[in-house]
Design an enzyme around this catalytic site. Structure first.
Site, PDB file in Angstrom:
ATOM      1  N   HIS A 152     -35.727   3.383  -4.653  1.00 35.51           N
ATOM      2  CA  HIS A 152     -35.799   2.759  -6.168  1.00 35.51           C
ATOM      3  C   HIS A 152     -36.797   3.275  -7.044  1.00 35.51           C
ATOM      4  O   HIS A 152     -36.488   3.673  -8.235  1.00 35.51           O
ATOM      5  CB  HIS A 152     -35.782   1.149  -6.182  1.00 35.51           C
ATOM      6  CG  HIS A 152     -35.116   0.507  -6.973  1.00 35.51           C
ATOM      7  ND1 HIS A 152     -34.584  -0.531  -6.823  1.00 35.51           N
ATOM      8  CD2 HIS A 152     -34.812   0.944  -8.477  1.00 35.51           C
ATOM      9  CE1 HIS A 152     -33.927  -1.029  -8.226  1.00 35.51           C
ATOM     10  NE2 HIS A 152     -34.162  -0.142  -9.093  1.00 35.51           N
ATOM     11  N   LEU A 208     -25.687   1.974 -21.724  1.00 39.17           N
ATOM     12  CA  LEU A 208     -25.387   1.288 -23.046  1.00 39.17           C
ATOM     13  C   LEU A 208     -26.540   0.760 -23.640  1.00 39.17           C
ATOM     14  O   LEU A 208     -26.693  -0.101 -24.505  1.00 39.17           O
ATOM     15  CB  LEU A 208     -24.458   0.009 -23.039  1.00 39.17           C
ATOM     16  CG  LEU A 208     -23.009   0.705 -22.490  1.00 39.17           C
ATOM     17  CD1 LEU A 208     -21.920  -0.637 -21.999  1.00 39.17           C
ATOM     18  CD2 LEU A 208     -22.199   1.456 -23.346  1.00 39.17           C
ATOM     19  N   TYR A 244     -32.591  -6.810  -6.382  1.00 40.09           N
ATOM     20  CA  TYR A 244     -32.163  -7.744  -7.291  1.00 40.09           C
ATOM     21  C   TYR A 244     -31.439  -9.259  -6.839  1.00 40.09           C
ATOM     22  O   TYR A 244     -30.846  -9.549  -5.761  1.00 40.09           O
ATOM     23  CB  TYR A 244     -30.465  -7.255  -7.760  1.00 40.09           C
ATOM     24  CG  TYR A 244     -30.512  -5.591  -8.404  1.00 40.09           C
ATOM     25  CD1 TYR A 244     -31.666  -5.057  -9.163  1.00 40.09           C
ATOM     26  CD2 TYR A 244     -29.456  -4.801  -8.263  1.00 40.09           C
ATOM     27  CE1 TYR A 244     -31.653  -3.767  -9.254  1.00 40.09           C
ATOM     28  CE2 TYR A 244     -29.433  -3.448  -8.832  1.00 40.09           C
ATOM     29  CZ  TYR A 244     -30.643  -3.039  -9.389  1.00 40.09           C
ATOM     30  OH  TYR A 244     -30.655  -1.694  -9.874  1.00 40.09           O
ATOM     31  N   GLY A 271     -25.432  -4.178 -30.480  1.00 42.74           N
ATOM     32  CA  GLY A 271     -26.754  -4.173 -31.751  1.00 42.74           C
ATOM     33  C   GLY A 271     -27.606  -5.358 -31.795  1.00 42.74           C
ATOM     34  O   GLY A 271     -27.992  -5.980 -30.628  1.00 42.74           O
ATOM     35  N   ARG A 319     -29.297  -0.910 -22.461  1.00 43.79           N
ATOM     36  CA  ARG A 319     -29.407  -2.520 -22.038  1.00 43.79           C
ATOM     37  C   ARG A 319     -28.572  -3.285 -22.867  1.00 43.79           C
ATOM     38  O   ARG A 319     -28.753  -4.487 -23.054  1.00 43.79           O
ATOM     39  CB  ARG A 319     -30.899  -2.631 -22.473  1.00 43.79           C
ATOM     40  CG  ARG A 319     -31.890  -1.950 -21.698  1.00 43.79           C
ATOM     41  CD  ARG A 319     -32.051  -2.159 -20.225  1.00 43.79           C
ATOM     42  NE  ARG A 319     -33.107  -1.494 -19.393  1.00 43.79           N
ATOM     43  CZ  ARG A 319     -33.169  -1.403 -18.414  1.00 43.79           C
ATOM     44  NH1 ARG A 319     -32.530  -2.104 -17.375  1.00 43.79           N
ATOM     45  NH2 ARG A 319     -34.149  -0.728 -17.612  1.00 43.79           N
ATOM     46  N   GLY A 320     -27.503  -2.859 -23.278  1.00 48.07           N
ATOM     47  CA  GLY A 320     -26.396  -3.539 -23.992  1.00 48.07           C
ATOM     48  C   GLY A 320     -26.565  -3.495 -25.526  1.00 48.07           C
ATOM     49  O   GLY A 320     -25.656  -3.768 -26.264  1.00 48.07           O
ATOM     50  N   PHE A 321     -27.492  -2.772 -26.051  1.00 46.69           N
ATOM     51  CA  PHE A 321     -27.817  -2.857 -27.578  1.00 46.69           C
ATOM     52  C   PHE A 321     -26.724  -1.653 -28.123  1.00 46.69           C
ATOM     53  O   PHE A 321     -26.325  -2.282 -29.157  1.00 46.69           O
ATOM     54  CB  PHE A 321     -29.146  -2.234 -27.730  1.00 46.69           C
ATOM     55  CG  PHE A 321     -29.822  -2.284 -29.149  1.00 46.69           C
ATOM     56  CD1 PHE A 321     -29.965  -3.437 -29.750  1.00 46.69           C
ATOM     57  CD2 PHE A 321     -29.232  -1.042 -29.909  1.00 46.69           C
ATOM     58  CE1 PHE A 321     -30.539  -3.421 -31.193  1.00 46.69           C
ATOM     59  CE2 PHE A 321     -29.895  -1.211 -31.390  1.00 46.69           C
ATOM     60  CZ  PHE A 321     -30.374  -2.275 -31.856  1.00 46.69           C
TER      61      PHE A 321
END
Length: 339
Positions: free
Chosen positions: A129, A210, A60, A218, A212-214
């Site tokens: 990883h 989540l 990261y 949405g 990837r935030g979707f």
């Protein structure tokens, strides 16, 4: 604010908060890095709220997220957290190539480098990883076992590992946790990986809970992604799949409205209902989103509501191209290894 409980991760004694904090997006992959001071404030707020499992990786940034976490752990904070980091994805910046490595020399060098960047004397949970399919998993775990014996790491984890790889690894040294993508829109791990972890007493850490935030916002999310946000290229966010996937968000949103919670709280609550061996690690860069995420712990779902959420089918693969995942994570037999 919801009370964050504690759960046992694996069978070796590691105890963590029932929800963790994914730190990747603070420094990498989801648009430009965020200011250190803001992210340190967020990390401290998370710890004060009872979220003590912090998840990072040497890739990261690369490296900058570990440095950030190291700064956040100063001043007596280190003793309050369970720190997880990862090795195995080697970025060759000169050639612009990404290489998966699990050979002993690399593991040792990666561990020493992470300890230095984090400025700590041991890593609580050290994950591979991605699995190096050129190196028998027994060899990789054998080196990690030495690091446990030397006190440099406390517990061993795997990420995106196949069921057979998990079994072989666990036979060399107990695996404490497997990190995998698990959410309402990534459920393929339920067939083989989750049952294997449960049979062996291995904790489950769910990343991207989540979607990837979707599952938070949405299609609005897709419209606001910056050019260097890697989610722009994910198959599920492409027009041919997005129209269908939008309907899933709408259904989640409708049920959340009926429950008096947000869609992201509903998505996280679904994971919390999967068992007390599951720790989701939603990432965020905003304190208000963090507060909302831990609110998921007080959302209770009925059997009917769980069934309704589980009826949705997502269109599109998780990743583009041939990125390493558990589906391609079997390693050669130990007998083939020539050190």
């Amino acid at each position: 604010m919801s009370k964050v409980g504690r759960i046992k991760l694996g069978s070796q004694g590691l105890e963590v908060s029932s929800q963790g904090l994914g730190c990747m997006g603070m420094s990498a992959f989801y648009g430009p890095p965020k200011p250190d001071s803001d992210m340190i404030s967020l990390i401290h707020h998370a710890i004060q709220s009872g979220v003590t499992l912090l998840d990072t990786s040497d890739i990261y940034g690369p490296h900058t997220n570990e440095v950030l976490i190291g700064k956040a752990l100063k001043g007596g904070v280190r003793e309050k957290v369970e720190l997880a980091t990862k090795f195995g994805v080697n970025l060759n910046l000169a050639e612009g190539k990404r290489e998966i490595r699990g050979d002993p020399a690399y593991i040792r060098a990666a561990c020493e480098a992470s300890l230095k960047r984090l400025d700590i004397d041991h890593i609580d949970l050290y994950y591979q990883h991605r699995v190096d399919i050129r190196v028998p998993i027994e060899v990789t775990i054998g080196e990690l076992k030495k690091l446990v014996e030397e006190g440099k790491i406390k517990y061993i984890g795997l990420s995106e590992a196949s069921a057979s790889t998990i079994r072989r690894a666990h036979a060399v040294h107990p695996i404490t946790a497997v990190q995998l993508e698990w959410s309402l829109w990534s459920r393929d791990v339920e067939e083989e990986i989750i049952p294997t972890c449960r049979e062996l007493g291995i904790g489950i850490v769910a990343y991207s809970p989540l979607g990837r935030g979707f599952l938070s916002s949405g299609t609005k999310l897709v419209e606001t992604l910056s050019d260097n946000d890697f989610r722009k290229n994910l198959p599920r966010f492409q027009p041919e799949n997005l129209e269908h996937n939008k309907t899933i968000f709408e259904k989640v949103n409708d049920l959340a409205a009926k429950k008096g919670c947000t869609p992201s709280q509903l998505a996280l609550a679904w994971l919390h209902h999967q068992g007390n061996d599951v720790c989701p690690i939603p990432g965020t860069t905003k304190i208000e989103n963090f507060n909302q995420n831990i609110g998921a712990l007080s959302v209770k779902l009925t059997a009917e509501e769980l069934a309704e959420l589980e009826s949705f089918v997502v269109k599109g693969d998780r990743y583009e191209g041939n990125l390493a995942t558990w589906k391609h994570a079997d390693t050669p037999p130990l007998s083939s290894w020539k050190a």
